[in-house]
Design a protein around this motif. Structure first.
Motif, PDB file in Angstrom:
ATOM      1  N   LYS A  74      58.217  -1.140 -31.118  1.00 55.31           N
ATOM      2  CA  LYS A  74      57.346  -2.129 -30.481  1.00 55.31           C
ATOM      3  C   LYS A  74      55.874  -1.859 -30.779  1.00 55.31           C
ATOM      4  N   THR A  75      55.562  -0.630 -31.210  1.00 55.17           N
ATOM      5  CA  THR A  75      54.170  -0.337 -31.510  1.00 55.17           C
ATOM      6  C   THR A  75      53.760  -0.859 -32.874  1.00 55.17           C
ATOM      7  N   TYR A  76      54.725  -1.259 -33.681  1.00 55.62           N
ATOM      8  CA  TYR A  76      54.439  -1.674 -35.052  1.00 55.62           C
ATOM      9  C   TYR A  76      54.166  -3.173 -35.050  1.00 55.62           C
ATOM     10  N   PRO A  77      53.011  -3.607 -35.545  1.00 55.35           N
ATOM     11  CA  PRO A  77      52.740  -5.046 -35.493  1.00 55.35           C
ATOM     12  C   PRO A  77      53.616  -5.820 -36.477  1.00 55.35           C
ATOM     13  N   LEU A  78      53.846  -7.069 -36.152  1.00 52.47           N
ATOM     14  CA  LEU A  78      54.720  -7.898 -36.999  1.00 52.47           C
ATOM     15  C   LEU A  78      54.176  -7.989 -38.413  1.00 52.47           C
ATOM     16  N   MET A 138      28.833  -8.027 -26.382  1.00 46.28           N
ATOM     17  CA  MET A 138      30.168  -8.525 -26.022  1.00 46.28           C
ATOM     18  C   MET A 138      31.202  -7.434 -26.266  1.00 46.28           C
ATOM     19  N   MET A 139      32.114  -7.325 -25.346  1.00 46.26           N
ATOM     20  CA  MET A 139      33.145  -6.303 -25.505  1.00 46.26           C
ATOM     21  C   MET A 139      34.453  -6.938 -25.918  1.00 46.26           C
ATOM     22  N   ARG A 140      35.110  -6.244 -26.795  1.00 47.14           N
ATOM     23  CA  ARG A 140      36.413  -6.739 -27.202  1.00 47.14           C
ATOM     24  C   ARG A 140      37.409  -6.467 -26.090  1.00 47.14           C
ATOM     25  N   PRO A 141      38.216  -7.449 -25.714  1.00 48.51           N
ATOM     26  CA  PRO A 141      39.175  -7.184 -24.648  1.00 48.51           C
ATOM     27  C   PRO A 141      40.207  -6.152 -25.096  1.00 48.51           C
ATOM     28  N   TYR A 142      40.613  -5.332 -24.157  1.00 49.18           N
ATOM     29  CA  TYR A 142      41.557  -4.273 -24.483  1.00 49.18           C
ATOM     30  C   TYR A 142      42.955  -4.854 -24.618  1.00 49.18           C
ATOM     31  N   THR A 143      43.602  -4.531 -25.692  1.00 46.57           N
ATOM     32  CA  THR A 143      45.002  -4.945 -25.838  1.00 46.57           C
ATOM     33  C   THR A 143      45.854  -3.693 -25.896  1.00 46.57           C
ATOM     34  N   PRO A 144      46.930  -3.680 -25.138  1.00 47.94           N
ATOM     35  CA  PRO A 144      47.758  -2.468 -25.157  1.00 47.94           C
ATOM     36  C   PRO A 144      48.376  -2.264 -26.526  1.00 47.94           C
ATOM     37  N   LYS A 145      48.444  -0.999 -26.949  1.00 49.25           N
ATOM     38  CA  LYS A 145      48.946  -0.706 -28.277  1.00 49.25           C
ATOM     39  C   LYS A 145      50.401  -0.245 -28.252  1.00 49.25           C
ATOM     40  N   ASP A 146      50.932   0.022 -27.047  1.00 53.54           N
ATOM     41  CA  ASP A 146      52.272   0.585 -27.019  1.00 53.54           C
ATOM     42  C   ASP A 146      53.354  -0.480 -27.133  1.00 53.54           C
ATOM     43  N   ASN A 147      52.983  -1.751 -26.968  1.00 51.88           N
ATOM     44  CA  ASN A 147      53.961  -2.806 -27.147  1.00 51.88           C
ATOM     45  C   ASN A 147      53.204  -4.029 -27.646  1.00 51.88           C
ATOM     46  N   VAL A 148      53.307  -4.280 -28.938  1.00 43.46           N
ATOM     47  CA  VAL A 148      52.544  -5.393 -29.497  1.00 43.46           C
ATOM     48  C   VAL A 148      53.417  -6.620 -29.686  1.00 43.46           C
ATOM     49  N   GLN A 149      54.582  -6.615 -29.050  1.00 40.89           N
ATOM     50  CA  GLN A 149      55.420  -7.810 -29.127  1.00 40.89           C
ATOM     51  C   GLN A 149      54.695  -8.983 -28.484  1.00 40.89           C
ATOM     52  N   LYS A 150      54.945 -10.171 -29.016  1.00 38.11           N
ATOM     53  CA  LYS A 150      54.308 -11.365 -28.480  1.00 38.11           C
ATOM     54  C   LYS A 150      54.741 -11.573 -27.037  1.00 38.11           C
ATOM     55  N   LYS A 151      53.787 -11.975 -26.229  1.00 35.91           N
ATOM     56  CA  LYS A 151      54.094 -12.194 -24.816  1.00 35.91           C
ATOM     57  C   LYS A 151      53.944 -13.676 -24.501  1.00 35.91           C
ATOM     58  N   ALA A 152      54.606 -14.097 -23.438  1.00 36.62           N
ATOM     59  CA  ALA A 152      54.420 -15.474 -22.983  1.00 36.62           C
ATOM     60  C   ALA A 152      52.974 -15.624 -22.535  1.00 36.62           C
ATOM     61  N   TYR A 153      52.348 -16.735 -22.911  1.00 34.23           N
ATOM     62  CA  TYR A 153      50.924 -16.846 -22.593  1.00 34.23           C
ATOM     63  C   TYR A 153      50.714 -17.178 -21.130  1.00 34.23           C
ATOM     64  N   TYR A 154      51.747 -17.618 -20.483  1.00 30.06           N
ATOM     65  CA  TYR A 154      51.606 -17.915 -19.060  1.00 30.06           C
ATOM     66  C   TYR A 154      52.917 -17.608 -18.366  1.00 30.06           C
ATOM     67  N   THR A 155      52.846 -16.829 -17.320  1.00 29.31           N
ATOM     68  CA  THR A 155      54.021 -16.574 -16.496  1.00 29.31           C
ATOM     69  C   THR A 155      53.637 -16.823 -15.051  1.00 29.31           C
ATOM     70  N   ASP A 156      54.462 -17.575 -14.395  1.00 32.69           N
ATOM     71  CA  ASP A 156      54.206 -17.899 -13.003  1.00 32.69           C
ATOM     72  C   ASP A 156      54.145 -16.619 -12.168  1.00 32.69           C
ATOM     73  N   ARG A 157      53.242 -16.593 -11.205  1.00 29.67           N
ATOM     74  CA  ARG A 157      53.070 -15.376 -10.408  1.00 29.67           C
ATOM     75  C   ARG A 157      54.329 -15.013  -9.644  1.00 29.67           C
TER      76      ARG A 157
END
Lengths: 410, 270, 169
Positions: B175-179, B1-20
């Motif tokens: 933004k690169t610094y985690p909360l 199993m591969m760990r999904p890639y998460t971008p490291k340059d902006n670790v701010q929380k994102k909306a889990y769903y955004t309309d297309r």
């Protein structure tokens, strides 16, 4: 049994550093008169301060970072813990900033505005009473401390009856207020407001002409107009330098443009002048509250702005109408999405100009939220006003600037 | 199993769903009206340096200048237009999108009760000039900006960390610094007080404030079923009942017991 | 040699009370818990309120001291940050035995709502805690009850038992 750890014992509080008899004293960060976690490093020549370096950050809890990771409504209770002596003024400052960002400022119903203004003024009284209590205790007047806390408890009871919490109110929501006033609350408020001026007079009788009080406050911690402007001082500190600037009057928000009240100003610039301003401001708050009691009855019972895009419908609608329920669900789980842009909204908190800068990128999370806390600048000015004064005045000056570390360090 | 890639340059929380098809609306940027006070402010800055953009947003003027012109612009505004208070100064992190910071200066004219915001864009690893000679309040604000955002300030009298400890690593508001902090932050107090070798004894931080381990007899004692501190876990379930009372039943040596009949309840203010 | 004029068996009884060393020591300890004012944040205001006129902490024999050397109870009221953690340990070390710690409020218990880089996630990472007091901020009545619970705990202790090594190093 002493437990071993890496902290080496060292005598950090006193240090004779130089040959010319200058002494370096460490004050804080845990000092009962520092009003929180202020660390001051003072260089003394005899009893006179030559250099003062305030060190802050001992209560930095990362609130601005938290704001970036929270939806707007979620962050509101966090603002309580900034200026924890007058929590509602923070809630209100944040709510107003978000309302202006959304552009729904004038959609807030009038009853909500009346209640908000009432809460703000009660908080101002609570904060000023607390200031007087602790400041008097620091200077040595213990009985004033006890009297003020007695009076403050009555105001706290009012807040508690309204929102259920004594200290951390969260009594304001984005777009209005959550609740109407409980039964009999206005009567209790009227009673409190009527008795307040006579109690303030009691405190003034104890202090104003008190020889010790005058000797310790007059001419101590003088801030002149240029210094105050340059340091960004606001609130009573600015008004004590002769500059008549109160955001409630100059850039009115809520109902302040309809209310009649005066802005006390003095030009002494010292601690004693500021003490008199605080006392007068409490009287003016009582006056404002009296006018607001009369205004309340003329309002419609609506409490929250009707903007379905950003703000949940009233509870009756949510329970009966499918669409309102869906909107509410989306707003709670995802949060509102304000338009892209930025605002800076100042309000007059009991301590001075409390401003919220919000940068929104259209996400439910603010991209950047910066709190302009008045105490931050009032603490910074210590390094300019402490040199030249005596070590006994340090506590007076710190107490008089009315700094709160929750909002300095955030 | 591969760990999904998460971008490291902006670790701010994102909306889990955004309309297309979601396009965020924008707050209108209105042009500065001719002949207004704000137009004169813009003219004063234009005379001193280059103005990249000027508009009014939600009733406040915003002026963009080049980052090397910040002192010139503020000086013009202060001396010619009476903006004598710098009420706020900070930066906004746009490293991920544009490779730099937006520094803003929030000014106030006390006589006219007018506010405006001067903004400039600073690239990463570039510095802004200190405005401390103009406004004393910039002293702490610039230190805070350096501390939390990592925006360097030239010619500042005492550029040192203000909020975080001196030996801190990283700039937390980026933004690169985690909360929740990086590894250094999470072990900071343990390393400092007990040393790195105590990490195993103390254990990692519990980031879930709702979590209670009832078998952790070091920190929790079940009310009414107390066990001695540090007792082994199997004792917890077998613990005898220890009654808790508001006051000890048999009374306390030399202390009068409170009785409800003899006390008076004050129910209203005199 | 002067004779005793008082008949102790009748007027008020003998001026003698029989007790154990444990009891008398614990009585003294539990009823004069002098607290170190460790006000850090919002909870400190409630701690002050409980010391002030309405709630009146002096009834419990609890008065606030500014020096750790005169205190036997540390009420950690408020958020402990990483920058401050070193100092709480220093002051705890300066308190004389026996000493107790009340962790007042969610922030001191677990870090509370401040799940961030700058907050110590519970003071028990730095000093051993005897009583955790929930609430944000706990009301003064809660703090009073906590002190009463602590008093009960002290009365149950054996007065001269050797201090158990606490969990922290």
């Amino acid at each position: 049994m002493q437990q071993t750890n890496k902290l080496r014992p060292f005598f950090e509080n006193l240090e004779f550093e130089r040959e010319d008899n200058h002494m370096v004293i460490n004050f804080g960060p845990q000092h009962p008169s520092a009003h929180g976690q202020l660390r001051l490093i003072l260089e003394l020549d005899g009893e006179q301060i030559v250099r003062a370096v305030p060190d802050i950050g001992y209560l930095h809890r990362g609130m601005e970072k938290m704001a970036e990771n929270m939806i707007y409504n979620e962050f509101l209770p966090t603002t309580d813990r900034m200026d924890y002596i007058a929590a509602t003024s923070n809630n209100y400052g944040f709510a107003l900033a978000v309302e202006r960002l959304l552009g729904i400022e004038d959609k807030v119903p009038r009853r909500a505005k009346v209640i908000r203004t009432m809460l703000l003024e009660i908080n101002r009284i609570i904060s000023h009473l607390f200031w007087l209590a602790t400041h008097a205790l620091d200077v040595g007047a213990m009985s004033v401390f006890l009297y003020c806390f007695r009076e403050r408890e009555f105001a706290m009871d009012l807040m508690e009856d309204y929102c259920g919490a004594r200290l951390t109110h969260s009594a304001v929501r984005i777009g209005g207020v959550p609740l109407d006033l409980p039964d009999g609350w206005l009567g209790a408020l009227a009673k409190f407001v009527n008795e307040l001026p006579s109690n303030i007079k009691d405190y003034e009788d104890l202090l104003t002409e008190n020889r010790i009080w005058r000797m310790r406050l007059e001419g101590v911690g003088v801030i002149d107009a240029d210094l105050a402007r340059s340091w960004g001082c606001t609130g009573p500190i600015l008004r004590a330098t002769g500059i008549e600037y109160d955001i409630r009057k100059e850039e009115p928000y809520e109902l302040y443009d309809e209310l009649e009240f005066d802005i006390p100003v003095t030009n002494t610039g010292d601690s004693y002048g500021r003490y008199k301003l605080y006392m007068e401001e409490m009287r003016q708050s009582a006056r404002i509250l009296q006018q607001l009691i009369a205004m309340y009855d003329e309002t419609e019972p609506e409490l929250m702005a009707h903007v379905p895009q950003y703000i949940s419908a009233p509870k009756e609608d949510i329970m009966t109408q499918n669409y309102s329920l869906m909107q509410h669900f989306v707003l709670v789980t995802q949060g509102m999405r304000p338009p892209v842009g930025e605002v800076y909204v100042p309000t007059e908190s009991p301590k001075g100009e409390l401003g919220f800068y919000i940068n929104s990128q259209g996400e439910p999370y603010p991209y950047r939220l910066k709190v302009r806390a008045p105490s931050f600048w009032h603490c910074g000015i210590l390094q300019d006003i402490l040199p030249g004064s005596y070590i006994a005045d340090v506590v007076t000056i710190i107490g008089n600037t009315n700094i709160v570390f929750g909002e300095i360090d955030r | 199993m591969m760990r999904p890639y998460t971008p490291k340059d902006n670790v701010q929380k994102k909306a889990y769903y955004t309309d297309r098809f979601w396009v965020a609306p924008r707050i209108p940027e209105e042009p500065v009206p001719e002949g207004s006070d704000y137009a004169e402010d813009v003219a004063a800055v234009k005379k001193a340096c280059k103005v990249l953009n000027a508009y009014i947003q939600r009733g406040q003027l915003v002026i963009y200048v080049n980052s090397e012109d910040n002192v010139t612009a503020l000086k013009a505004l202060k001396e010619e237009r009476g903006y004598d208070m710098l009420s706020e100064l900070s930066a906004v992190d746009f490293l991920a999108e544009r490779g730099g910071f937006e520094v803003f200066y929030q000014l106030l004219n006390l006589n006219a009760a007018r506010r405006l915001r001067v903004k400039c864009f600073v690239e990463e690893n570039h510095a802004v000039e200190s405005v401390n000679p103009l406004y004393r309040s910039a002293d702490w604000a610039e230190r805070e900006m350096w501390d939390l955002m990592g925006v360097k300030v030239n010619n500042h009298p005492y550029l040192k960390r203000l909020i975080m400890p001196d030996d801190w690593e990283g700039h937390p508001l980026r933004k690169t610094y985690p909360l929740e902090g990086d590894e250094f932050a999470q072990w900071y107090e343990v390393d400092k007080i007990f040393g790195k070798e105590a990490r195993d004894i103390i254990g990692p931080e519990n980031r879930d404030p709702g979590r209670i381990d009832r078998y952790d007899t070091e920190r929790f004692a079940r009310l009414g079923h107390e066990v001695p501190r540090g007792a082994p876990a199997e004792m917890v379930d077998k613990a005898e009942e220890t009654p808790i009372s508001y006051q000890e039943e048999e009374g306390v040596f030399l202390i009068q017991k409170l009785s409800a009949e003899n006390s008076k309840v004050l129910d209203k203010r005199r | 040699m002067a004779q005793h004029q008082v008949n102790y068996t009748q007027s008020g009884g003998l001026p003698v009370a029989l007790t154990t060393v444990d009891k008398i020591l614990n009585w003294g300890r539990s009823n004069s818990l002098w607290a170190l004012t460790y006000g850090l944040a919002c909870c400190a205001i409630e701690m002050m309120a409980s010391g002030a006129s309405r709630y009146d902490f002096d009834r419990f024999g609890t008065i606030f001291r500014a020096s750790p050397r005169q205190a036997d109870l540390m009420i950690v009221a408020g958020t402990l940050t990483k920058k401050h953690a070193e100092f709480i340990r220093r002051l705890y070390d300066q308190m004389t035995e026996p000493k107790w710690v009340i962790s007042m409020g969610s922030c001191a218990n677990t870090g509370g709502m401040f799940n961030t880089y700058a907050t110590v996630q519970g003071v028990d990472r730095v000093i051993p805690v005897d009583l955790y007091l929930p609430g944000c901020a706990p009301r003064p009545e809660t703090l009073q009850y906590a002190v009463m619970l602590l008093q009960q705990k002290i009365r149950r202790e054996s007065a001269n038992k050797s201090q158990k090594p606490k969990r922290l190093v």
